[in-house]
Design a protein around this motif. Structure first.
Motif, PDB file in Angstrom:
ATOM      1  N   VAL D 179       0.880  -1.286   0.199  1.00 28.34           N
ATOM      2  CA  VAL D 179       0.012   0.059  -0.032  1.00 28.34           C
ATOM      3  C   VAL D 179       0.859   1.291   0.080  1.00 28.34           C
ATOM      4  O   VAL D 179       0.491   2.085  -0.605  1.00 28.34           O
ATOM      5  CB  VAL D 179      -0.974  -0.048   1.068  1.00 28.34           C
ATOM      6  CG1 VAL D 179      -1.905  -1.173   1.028  1.00 28.34           C
ATOM      7  CG2 VAL D 179      -0.279  -0.041   2.655  1.00 28.34           C
ATOM      8  N   SER D 180       2.060   1.259   0.559  1.00 30.62           N
ATOM      9  CA  SER D 180       3.230   2.423   0.349  1.00 30.62           C
ATOM     10  C   SER D 180       3.389   2.709  -0.976  1.00 30.62           C
ATOM     11  O   SER D 180       3.586   3.780  -1.483  1.00 30.62           O
ATOM     12  CB  SER D 180       4.374   1.899   1.280  1.00 30.62           C
ATOM     13  OG  SER D 180       5.300   2.763   1.115  1.00 30.62           O
ATOM     14  N   ASN D 182       1.627   1.492  -3.765  1.00 30.95           N
ATOM     15  CA  ASN D 182       0.205   1.476  -4.378  1.00 30.95           C
ATOM     16  C   ASN D 182       0.380   0.785  -5.712  1.00 30.95           C
ATOM     17  O   ASN D 182      -0.042   1.507  -6.863  1.00 30.95           O
ATOM     18  CB  ASN D 182      -0.050   3.141  -4.664  1.00 30.95           C
ATOM     19  CG  ASN D 182      -1.687   3.221  -5.161  1.00 30.95           C
ATOM     20  OD1 ASN D 182      -2.267   2.438  -4.638  1.00 30.95           O
ATOM     21  ND2 ASN D 182      -2.017   4.342  -5.670  1.00 30.95           N
ATOM     22  N   THR D 184       0.048  -3.342  -7.361  1.00 28.09           N
ATOM     23  CA  THR D 184      -0.777  -4.732  -7.048  1.00 28.09           C
ATOM     24  C   THR D 184       0.342  -5.810  -6.814  1.00 28.09           C
ATOM     25  O   THR D 184       1.552  -5.397  -6.983  1.00 28.09           O
ATOM     26  CB  THR D 184      -1.462  -5.442  -8.722  1.00 28.09           C
ATOM     27  OG1 THR D 184      -0.364  -5.532  -9.315  1.00 28.09           O
ATOM     28  CG2 THR D 184      -2.221  -4.215  -9.022  1.00 28.09           C
ATOM     29  N   ASP D 251     -10.773  -6.873   0.839  1.00 28.28           N
ATOM     30  CA  ASP D 251      -9.627  -6.126   1.103  1.00 28.28           C
ATOM     31  C   ASP D 251      -9.454  -5.627   2.263  1.00 28.28           C
ATOM     32  O   ASP D 251      -8.660  -4.801   2.659  1.00 28.28           O
ATOM     33  CB  ASP D 251      -9.826  -4.922   0.034  1.00 28.28           C
ATOM     34  CG  ASP D 251      -9.653  -5.263  -1.571  1.00 28.28           C
ATOM     35  OD1 ASP D 251      -9.194  -6.106  -1.764  1.00 28.28           O
ATOM     36  OD2 ASP D 251      -9.974  -4.422  -2.128  1.00 28.28           O
ATOM     37  N   LEU D 254      -5.709  -4.926   3.029  1.00 26.80           N
ATOM     38  CA  LEU D 254      -5.259  -3.629   2.538  1.00 26.80           C
ATOM     39  C   LEU D 254      -5.711  -2.546   3.548  1.00 26.80           C
ATOM     40  O   LEU D 254      -4.920  -1.620   3.739  1.00 26.80           O
ATOM     41  CB  LEU D 254      -5.692  -3.571   1.165  1.00 26.80           C
ATOM     42  CG  LEU D 254      -5.220  -4.423   0.049  1.00 26.80           C
ATOM     43  CD1 LEU D 254      -5.894  -4.119  -1.223  1.00 26.80           C
ATOM     44  CD2 LEU D 254      -3.720  -4.481   0.200  1.00 26.80           C
ATOM     45  N   ARG D 258      -3.188  -0.129   5.422  1.00 29.59           N
ATOM     46  CA  ARG D 258      -3.329   1.389   5.262  1.00 29.59           C
ATOM     47  C   ARG D 258      -3.641   2.158   6.590  1.00 29.59           C
ATOM     48  O   ARG D 258      -2.636   3.126   6.734  1.00 29.59           O
ATOM     49  CB  ARG D 258      -4.362   1.783   4.333  1.00 29.59           C
ATOM     50  CG  ARG D 258      -4.176   1.410   2.695  1.00 29.59           C
ATOM     51  CD  ARG D 258      -5.398   2.060   1.949  1.00 29.59           C
ATOM     52  NE  ARG D 258      -5.012   1.422   0.674  1.00 29.59           N
ATOM     53  CZ  ARG D 258      -5.948   0.324   0.053  1.00 29.59           C
ATOM     54  NH1 ARG D 258      -6.919   0.068   0.944  1.00 29.59           N
ATOM     55  NH2 ARG D 258      -5.811  -0.101  -1.267  1.00 29.59           N
ATOM     56  N   ASN D 261       0.096   1.835   8.306  1.00 25.80           N
ATOM     57  CA  ASN D 261       0.927   3.118   7.624  1.00 25.80           C
ATOM     58  C   ASN D 261       0.710   4.533   8.047  1.00 25.80           C
ATOM     59  O   ASN D 261       1.397   5.174   8.286  1.00 25.80           O
ATOM     60  CB  ASN D 261       1.019   2.785   6.157  1.00 25.80           C
ATOM     61  CG  ASN D 261       1.702   1.685   5.660  1.00 25.80           C
ATOM     62  OD1 ASN D 261       1.988   0.734   6.204  1.00 25.80           O
ATOM     63  ND2 ASN D 261       1.785   1.440   4.327  1.00 25.80           N
TER      64      ASN D 261
END
Lengths: 350, 350, 350, 350
Positions: D179-180, D182, D184, D251, D254, D258, D261
């Motif tokens: 996710v940092s 962004n 797949t 998800d 994720l 997120r 983070n």
């Protein structure tokens, strides 16, 4: 009168001479010397094939290295239940292969029958819970001195290969078996399906020299590393190469084996004729396995004869050792003399 | 003009003679022969102590066996970052000890300083997530030919023992270091705290013979099994025993080492005087590490001289190899002659 | 009608509840959490002794860790020839112990007789060529669902200890055996001589939780490292601790085992009464081993019943499975219901 | 105020719910249950590729299994000198791979630069005396919380593949890195050249669940055996499958990453603004590495804050920790709250 084993004598003269001759001068280390190169070339020619060959100092190392190149840490190798790799190498195959298992199959006289192998493989459960068999290892000659015939070897290799196993031959007494069958090295190995051979030379005239011979070099890619990490790469590699040069030159190795077998035959004949004695299995190479009255055994020992009692686990059907009897092993070597045999037989008679 | 290593020559004459002499007659197998017994007795006397001693054919085997007796599979051994066990044995210690780790410490000229060891041990995290250090192994002489002094060894052993570590000495060039220090074997080992020694003999006159010497026999209980399962128990054990008999008799081994060191001293003096050359580290045993102009190196190679470039990783502070220079290693042995050295120096001058 | 095993169901309710309850809040990692500490304390109290206890997620890991703490890489462990460690763990003991060997002993119903053990140990050759036996491992209950009696265990431990072996109990079905004997945990283990126990909880109500219990903490010194290096130290250790808290609290584990055994007893009675059926071995814990006509087996499978055929290798003397028959295993668990049993018996009758 | 690690909390709610839901009913053992099958299918879809996937309970097991499938016992794997596999797994890779060696490369912030890798490989001696490198393992995010960019990963894979090495990614914090960046999952792994991935889920919301994902199934042939023999095949496999079902559904994973983070970003901003404080490396995922005045550290600890000091070995050039300062690590997780952060910052200010 020492018939304890064929490892009780030193090297035969041509082997020793070759060693002394190769001692002179500067040579490359780690097997890059001329004697080693020559010995490997000679072995390739002998086997009539492009082989990957590594020299080592012991049969235990040779067997364990060979098996570790064939069997992954989670796999299994099949062998006779009394095979040397199973019983007498303190777990060397398990160590070299990182935890593999040896699965022992029965068989009279140390021989695995093709049908026994086929039935065993068919009955084996196949799940990730069970270690998959990846190799078969055959002792030629067997632990009871018997020699697998070419057709037996071919049949075993066929069964093994069909099940996805590679076949290793532990040829600690390769030469004795070879001259017994009167075939060529190729005819006793890769032409029948053998994938890897421990070519034993120590017992038949060297001091410490064996060759691991891969008939398919692709199987041997890891061997230089496997040998080095196990401490079996001699820095002064000529020690091994020179012995084999002396051993193989002028068919000296075959002469040695023929002599040992002939002495064993003489011994077999003599002990079989002793009162109350018989052979538990036929004499086929350089070992004799008589059943002797215990009093004969005692008489022999009192006279200084040296030999080992032997396991009764894998005798031919119908053979029973009575309480007053003992099964023993007598081994002849290249150095055995007729006089030693006569002395032994005389001592047995008392 | 082959100065590549001290393993490029065969055995020295008395060693070979002993081997030939021991070849005759029947002997017990697996190290029960007279030569092996005599060699082990002699080693015990030499070290003035009741030791547990095993003979093997290679230094890699000796080191790996020793470390595997000291370090559990989940433990670590500390060594110099360029030690032979770390860099040149293809993971033999890791293999023999079942997955142990070697932790490399820095040090100029291949020597670990006691303070470096103490600081390293003090900073080491201690949790089940980290492999606990259980042994220190020292190379005597070092990879750069330096010799640990008795006081350095004593200080290292003290630091190690306080942290619960055993100390192993890799004596591949034990004799060269010993005569360099002019002390007794005991004074360079157990009297300073060494627990286990790889007593190297191959480089200094044998063909393939090393002894693993445990000064505390209790640490060696597993050794017979460890040696057998690694394939290092020779069936005709006299091969090892006889070499050591010839090697140790009449102080032959010390003579060999003194000769090699003297030749190295002569070589060091000569190369240091070459134009543009200098020694990267002092010559202390039988190895010389000169920094040579690259054109000198090329001239030598063109003339047929054989030697290896060397690592620049552990040079003394302040020593920098310029782009037009090269660090090389020159090794003298018991067989090195003054004529070879003169030829080398002449070739260097062009 | 799934009687395939006792690992086909999830956790019992109190175990799941404990897991959910322990999920909240911040906790120390790697087994320093409150649930793990509480579970270990509870186990210590249960066994009435100061023990060294490690929690892991699988029985294979527990057994292999235990054996690797008892047996060196060159050693052997004795077990029944059909023991789970021998047949169903893909060489985990060999892997964890760095190459050890398992030696299989015969015995009707999966039980080793003390006399069999004594004779085996007496006949074992003792030389560095043979891997020395260092442990005996017993499965309680056995692979045929039998339960060693306290006197049998005591006799086996005595024979083993006299020969220098430690004794491990594989208690995958510890609870079922315990309630069958109606003794305390201490009375089935260390009071009889057991040195290390795999305390199984997964099959009897947990999802994945076993405890390795050393009754002599000195034997367990390496365990934290052995567990970590094998990847069995959970970072969120509460997963294991919480399950055991729920399992042990309020004697829930004993209730589960009593229920499973009672269901197995009911099942045994029912199948034994089926036409042409009999029990190959007595029902003693939560497993039933009937010999069924093959047509009954087919009828059951057609009706959706799930169960495994079983090995005929270790049947009691005199028991022969005819060609029209099949030996099968039926396992009851804490979740088995009477209705399931009735449906099974009905389906068998057709 | 516990910022010690992301393994100090339990499972997130959807993961726990999935576990409870999957507990009901009879299921196949050893990973043949519905939850495991569904989770593996979901992972395949997520990575847009036909993969070979195995679930295990710990990251140590996942990493060690992956490396043991890539590296032979005599081979080496390259990693950052402070990688978790090198420093914190008690030799698990060495154990699983039967004695392999880890070679540590330097790099600021725990990142290996492609140039560093290329130079290292070019300088490596290639002889049977040296363990050949066969794999590179990258930690994503690194031990200093940095995230390799796609172009960095691609460059490293290219260098590695050219030298014949496979590339493993230790994705203990895979989601946080993902996710940092962004991108797949496929874009951070196999599309850049990654061969095998440890897909970490434990730290980001599970209790104990990781997936070993081989993007080339041919490399994974041994995995079922390797997992079983290491005791990592859960009999009630649903424990692992269910967690991953809850983790991957909607998800959720994720979202967790997120959140973690974002909390770390908030924390980084706050601590960087503290008097005398700075970040040693940029905050890129869920970890923050501030340099704090020692008095601030003491104030925090006195207030009950929990966190670890950190290694200063791999800081960016120019960064020096003064004697009155300390480098620490602060980790945010899916469960970290703004209130916890505020309390921490308040405590730091005193």
């Amino acid at each position: 009168m020492n018939f304890a084993s064929d490892n009780i004598v030193g090297a035969s003269r041509p082997v020793l001479d070759a060693l002394v001759a190769a001692n002179e001068g500067a040579e490359g280390a780690y097997g890059t010397d001329r004697a080693t190169k020559a010995a490997i070339e000679r072995l390739g020619a002998l086997f009539e094939r492009d082989c990957a060959i590594q020299l080592v100092a012991t049969g235990t190392a040779a067997n364990a290295l060979a098996l570790s190149a064939l069997v992954p840490p989670y796999g299994a190798a099949l062998c006779h239940v009394e095979a040397h790799v199973m019983e007498d190498e303190c777990g060397a195959p398990e160590f070299f292969a990182g935890g593999m298992k040896l699965l022992g199959l029965p068989g009279a006289g140390g021989k695995i029958a093709p049908r026994t192998l086929a039935d065993y493989l068919a009955a084996l459960p196949r799940h990730e819970k069970q270690m998959p068999p990846r190799a078969l290892t055959l002792s030629q000659a067997t632990e009871y001195g018997l020699v697998y015939t070419p057709s037996e070897i071919a049949a075993l290799c066929e069964v093994a290969h069909e099940a996805g196993l590679k076949v290793h031959m532990d040829g600690a007494r390769f030469a004795n078996a070879l001259v017994s069958l009167n075939v060529t090295p190729a005819e006793m190995t890769w032409k029948l399906g053998i994938d890897v051979l421990t070519f034993g030379a120590t017992k038949n005239g060297c001091l410490a020299a064996e060759a691991v011979i891969f008939f398919d070099p692709a199987l041997a890619e890891a061997m230089p590393y496997l040998r080095k990490r196990s401490g079996h790469t001699l820095s002064k590699g000529r020690l091994l190469g020179a012995q084999l040069e002396g051993y193989l030159g002028n068919d000296h190795w075959l002469d040695n084996a023929r002599h040992a077998n002939a002495m064993a035959a003489r011994l077999a004949e003599g002990v079989a004729a002793l009162p109350g004695a018989r052979l538990a299995v036929p004499r086929e190479a350089n070992e004799v396995f008589p059943v002797l009255p215990r009093e004969t055994v005692e008489r022999l020992r009192a006279a200084g004869a040296v030999f080992h009692p032997w396991s009764e686990r894998s005798l031919p059907e119908g053979e029973r050792i009575a309480p007053h009897e003992m099964l023993v092993r007598l081994v002849a070597s290249f150095a055995t003399t007729e006089a030693q045999i006569e002395a032994f037989l005389q001592a047995a008679k008392g």
